[in-house]
Enzyme design. Structure first.
Site, PDB file in Angstrom:
ATOM      1  N   ASP A  19       6.519  -5.002   2.086  1.00  0.00           N
ATOM      2  CA  ASP A  19       8.151  -5.007   2.976  1.00  0.00           C
ATOM      3  C   ASP A  19       8.308  -3.854   3.011  1.00  0.00           C
ATOM      4  O   ASP A  19       9.576  -3.262   3.816  1.00  0.00           O
ATOM      5  CB  ASP A  19       8.466  -6.222   2.047  1.00  0.00           C
ATOM      6  CG  ASP A  19       9.283  -5.833   0.446  1.00  0.00           C
ATOM      7  OD1 ASP A  19       8.700  -4.521   0.108  1.00  0.00           O
ATOM      8  OD2 ASP A  19       9.384  -6.397   0.018  1.00  0.00           O
ATOM      9  N   ASP A  36      -0.561  -8.257  -3.659  1.00  0.00           N
ATOM     10  CA  ASP A  36      -0.021  -8.670  -3.830  1.00  0.00           C
ATOM     11  C   ASP A  36       0.802 -10.095  -4.307  1.00  0.00           C
ATOM     12  O   ASP A  36       1.894 -10.784  -4.769  1.00  0.00           O
ATOM     13  CB  ASP A  36       1.140  -7.678  -4.304  1.00  0.00           C
ATOM     14  CG  ASP A  36       0.587  -6.749  -4.940  1.00  0.00           C
ATOM     15  OD1 ASP A  36      -0.440  -6.598  -5.162  1.00  0.00           O
ATOM     16  OD2 ASP A  36       1.746  -5.487  -4.525  1.00  0.00           O
ATOM     17  N   ARG A  96       2.364  -6.042  -8.804  1.00  0.00           N
ATOM     18  CA  ARG A  96       3.818  -5.887  -8.181  1.00  0.00           C
ATOM     19  C   ARG A  96       4.433  -6.702  -9.524  1.00  0.00           C
ATOM     20  O   ARG A  96       4.319  -6.658 -10.741  1.00  0.00           O
ATOM     21  CB  ARG A  96       4.060  -5.255  -7.201  1.00  0.00           C
ATOM     22  CG  ARG A  96       3.651  -3.686  -6.643  1.00  0.00           C
ATOM     23  CD  ARG A  96       3.828  -2.900  -6.039  1.00  0.00           C
ATOM     24  NE  ARG A  96       4.653  -3.694  -4.822  1.00  0.00           N
ATOM     25  CZ  ARG A  96       4.845  -3.453  -3.187  1.00  0.00           C
ATOM     26  NH1 ARG A  96       4.946  -2.265  -3.930  1.00  0.00           N
ATOM     27  NH2 ARG A  96       5.689  -3.687  -2.526  1.00  0.00           N
ATOM     28  N   GLY A 128       0.063   0.731   0.915  1.00  0.00           N
ATOM     29  CA  GLY A 128      -0.933  -0.253  -0.345  1.00  0.00           C
ATOM     30  C   GLY A 128      -1.930  -0.556   0.927  1.00  0.00           C
ATOM     31  O   GLY A 128      -1.301  -0.999   1.380  1.00  0.00           O
ATOM     32  N   ASP A 135       3.300 -11.071  -1.893  1.00  0.00           N
ATOM     33  CA  ASP A 135       5.046 -10.771  -2.457  1.00  0.00           C
ATOM     34  C   ASP A 135       5.592 -10.951  -0.943  1.00  0.00           C
ATOM     35  O   ASP A 135       6.593 -10.181  -1.446  1.00  0.00           O
ATOM     36  CB  ASP A 135       4.547  -9.606  -3.530  1.00  0.00           C
ATOM     37  CG  ASP A 135       4.680  -8.584  -3.208  1.00  0.00           C
ATOM     38  OD1 ASP A 135       3.871  -8.006  -1.852  1.00  0.00           O
ATOM     39  OD2 ASP A 135       5.181  -6.942  -3.415  1.00  0.00           O
ATOM     40  N   THR A 148      -1.137  -6.819   1.905  1.00  0.00           N
ATOM     41  CA  THR A 148      -1.181  -5.844   0.442  1.00  0.00           C
ATOM     42  C   THR A 148      -1.762  -7.103  -0.648  1.00  0.00           C
ATOM     43  O   THR A 148      -2.008  -8.127   0.018  1.00  0.00           O
ATOM     44  CB  THR A 148       0.762  -5.947   0.052  1.00  0.00           C
ATOM     45  OG1 THR A 148       0.475  -5.769  -1.031  1.00  0.00           O
ATOM     46  CG2 THR A 148       1.577  -7.361   0.482  1.00  0.00           C
ATOM     47  N   ARG A 189       1.871   7.097   1.760  1.00  0.00           N
ATOM     48  CA  ARG A 189       3.162   7.166   1.785  1.00  0.00           C
ATOM     49  C   ARG A 189       3.923   8.209   2.383  1.00  0.00           C
ATOM     50  O   ARG A 189       3.167   9.384   2.711  1.00  0.00           O
ATOM     51  CB  ARG A 189       3.763   7.440   0.377  1.00  0.00           C
ATOM     52  CG  ARG A 189       2.734   6.217  -0.203  1.00  0.00           C
ATOM     53  CD  ARG A 189       3.082   4.671  -0.792  1.00  0.00           C
ATOM     54  NE  ARG A 189       1.966   4.058  -1.435  1.00  0.00           N
ATOM     55  CZ  ARG A 189       2.091   2.527  -1.805  1.00  0.00           C
ATOM     56  NH1 ARG A 189       3.077   2.036  -0.947  1.00  0.00           N
ATOM     57  NH2 ARG A 189       1.162   2.253  -2.389  1.00  0.00           N
TER      58      ARG A 189
HETATM   59  P1  ADP Z   1       4.453  -1.669   0.992  1.00  0.00           P
HETATM   60  O1  ADP Z   1       4.554  -1.237   2.426  1.00  0.00           O
HETATM   61  O2  ADP Z   1       3.445  -1.792   0.637  1.00  0.00           O
HETATM   62  O3  ADP Z   1       5.752  -2.197   0.790  1.00  0.00           O
HETATM   63  P2  ADP Z   1       6.186   1.710   0.766  1.00  0.00           P
HETATM   64  O4  ADP Z   1       7.462   0.630  -0.169  1.00  0.00           O
HETATM   65  O5  ADP Z   1       5.267   2.579  -0.055  1.00  0.00           O
HETATM   66  O6  ADP Z   1       4.809   0.368   0.646  1.00  0.00           O
HETATM   67  O7  ADP Z   1       6.175   1.474   2.090  1.00  0.00           O
HETATM   68  C1  ADP Z   1       5.971   2.307   2.765  1.00  0.00           C
HETATM   69  C2  ADP Z   1       5.813   3.439   3.554  1.00  0.00           C
HETATM   70  O8  ADP Z   1       7.003   2.237   4.853  1.00  0.00           O
HETATM   71  C3  ADP Z   1       7.137   4.560   3.020  1.00  0.00           C
HETATM   72  O9  ADP Z   1       6.100   5.414   3.068  1.00  0.00           O
HETATM   73  C4  ADP Z   1       8.040   5.027   4.375  1.00  0.00           C
HETATM   74  O10 ADP Z   1       7.597   5.565   4.844  1.00  0.00           O
HETATM   75  C5  ADP Z   1       7.668   3.085   4.534  1.00  0.00           C
HETATM   76  N1  ADP Z   1       9.515   2.862   3.983  1.00  0.00           N
HETATM   77  C6  ADP Z   1       9.326   1.926   3.388  1.00  0.00           C
HETATM   78  N2  ADP Z   1      11.262   1.488   3.226  1.00  0.00           N
HETATM   79  C7  ADP Z   1      11.756   2.311   3.978  1.00  0.00           C
HETATM   80  C8  ADP Z   1      13.123   2.623   4.488  1.00  0.00           C
HETATM   81  N3  ADP Z   1      13.987   1.904   3.708  1.00  0.00           N
HETATM   82  N4  ADP Z   1      13.321   2.421   5.755  1.00  0.00           N
HETATM   83  C9  ADP Z   1      12.599   3.390   6.441  1.00  0.00           C
HETATM   84  N5  ADP Z   1      10.684   3.510   6.292  1.00  0.00           N
HETATM   85  C10 ADP Z   1      10.849   2.981   4.746  1.00  0.00           C
END
Ligand code: ADP
Length: 322
Positions: free
Chosen positions: A103, A129, A173, A11, A131, A127, A72
């Site tokens: 994260d 959030d 979140r 995000g 968090d 972010t 994403r």
């Molecule tokens: P945020 O970084 O805000 O927590 P997301 O959880 O959507 O947002 O994660 C962003 C991107 O990071 C995902 O679309 C994916 O490309 C990558 N990502 C998330 N989790 C993993 C993971 N376990 N292993 C590898 N890449 C990941």
């Protein structure tokens, strides 16, 4: 370290541009070339990787969102897919990667640093959030907080003119920080967060006794991770005869020009991320704790609860809203 890359992922949040700007300028100042990866991990897979110059980040510090775009990319969780991204980084001779995001984004960075020893990775918390473990504040939190305050101050004008109860739903979140800080800042009568259980019956009784005391209006601040604003209003009407209006602030909270606090935080963290790469460090998320820059291993960020909900502020907000 001669060449690094930077990407924004997950995000978006206000201040991401300021963080990228700091990475780019700090690196170039130290004779390191910088590449921007457009559209997060998707851009790594698509080889959407372009050299950034000093001027590439001019006129960006004040802009919300991210000029590198975010996306994403769920397929990045797959090791064979990630290899393609790693190959593209190798192709450009990139030895260090800075990832600005949440994260989920950190997990992608951790995987890269585990799967290849010649690319170092550092995460910057971006972010609204708030968090992420390993930092007291994430980039964007302060701006979102100010946006919420601005909105609720306006809502309050209507609430008091019509003697109404307003339920305001805010983002975060599973984290109640935005609701807590905003609730305290606007003098909300009640703050509902996922970290603390609150009986809706007690909230209803508080609103009712306030009305009896001559209170003109009430604001109930609800974190999205606790329940929706509509659900809260519906539950209130089970206990009291109140015409509660609901305001779901939504994505407005993610936009806007970053606050001064976020610009400074983003600049400090961006500069520090480059310093760590220059020292050959890898696998850390940078943060600010007690106003000191810190670096926390990704594993600790994922496994420990260092970013704890501040119950002292929560209790204070309760005491101040009797
Ligand atoms: P945020 O970084 O805000 O927590 P997301 O959880 O959507 O947002 O994660 C962003 C991107 O990071 C995902 O679309 C994916 O490309 C990558 N990502 C998330 N989790 C993993 C993971 N376990 N292993 C590898 N890449 C990941």
């Amino acid at each position: 370290m001669k060449r690094i890359a930077v990407l924004t992922s997950g995000g978006d949040s206000p201040g991401m541009n300021a963080a990228v700007r700091a990475v780019v300028r700090k690196a170039i100042y130290n004779n390191i070339e910088v590449f921007g990866v457009y559209q997060g991990y998707q851009g790594l897979l698509d080889d959407n990787i372009h050299k950034l110059e000093l001027g590439s980040v001019g006129d960006t510090i004040q802009r919300g969102g991210t000029f590198l775009y975010s996306a994403r990319c769920p397929q990045f969780k797959d090791e064979s897919v990630r290899q393609k991204g790693i190959e593209n980084l190798h192709k450009h001779g990139i030895e260090g990667l800075v990832v600005v995001g949440g994260d989920g984004s950190y997990r992608g960075a951790q995987r890269i640093s585990e799967e290849t020893t010649d690319i170092k990775t550092i995460g910057i918390p971006g972010t609204i959030d708030n968090d992420i473990n390993g930092t007291d504040f994430t980039i964007g939190f302060d701006t979102a907080l100010n946006t919420i305050i601005d909105c609720v101050d306006k809502i309050r004008d209507t609430a008091s003119s019509h003697a109404r109860t307003f339920v305001v739903e805010v983002m975060g979140r599973d984290c109640g920080d935005l609701a807590l800080w905003a609730g305290l800042s606007v003098g909300a009568e009640t703050i509902l967060v996922p970290e603390e259980h609150t009986d809706i019956k007690d909230v209803a009784e508080k609103i009712e006794s306030g009305i009896k005391r001559g209170k003109k209006h009430s604001i109930v601040m609800v974190a999205e991770g606790c329940m929706s604003g509509h659900e809260c209003a519906e539950q209130l009407t089970k206990y009291i005869n109140v015409d509660a209006r609901v305001s779901v602030l939504g994505h407005i909270q993610r936009g806007g020009s970053p606050s001064g606090v976020d610009r400074v935080l983003a600049s400090r963290l961006g500069g520090y991320a480059v310093e760590l790469l220059m020292q050959g460090q890898t696998g850390f998320g940078v943060g600010i704790q007690n106003n000191q820059l810190t670096a926390t291993p990704f594993d600790e960020i994922f496994n420990n609860e260092s970013h704890k909900f501040n119950t002292r502020i929560y209790d204070l907000a309760k005491e101040l809203s009797i």
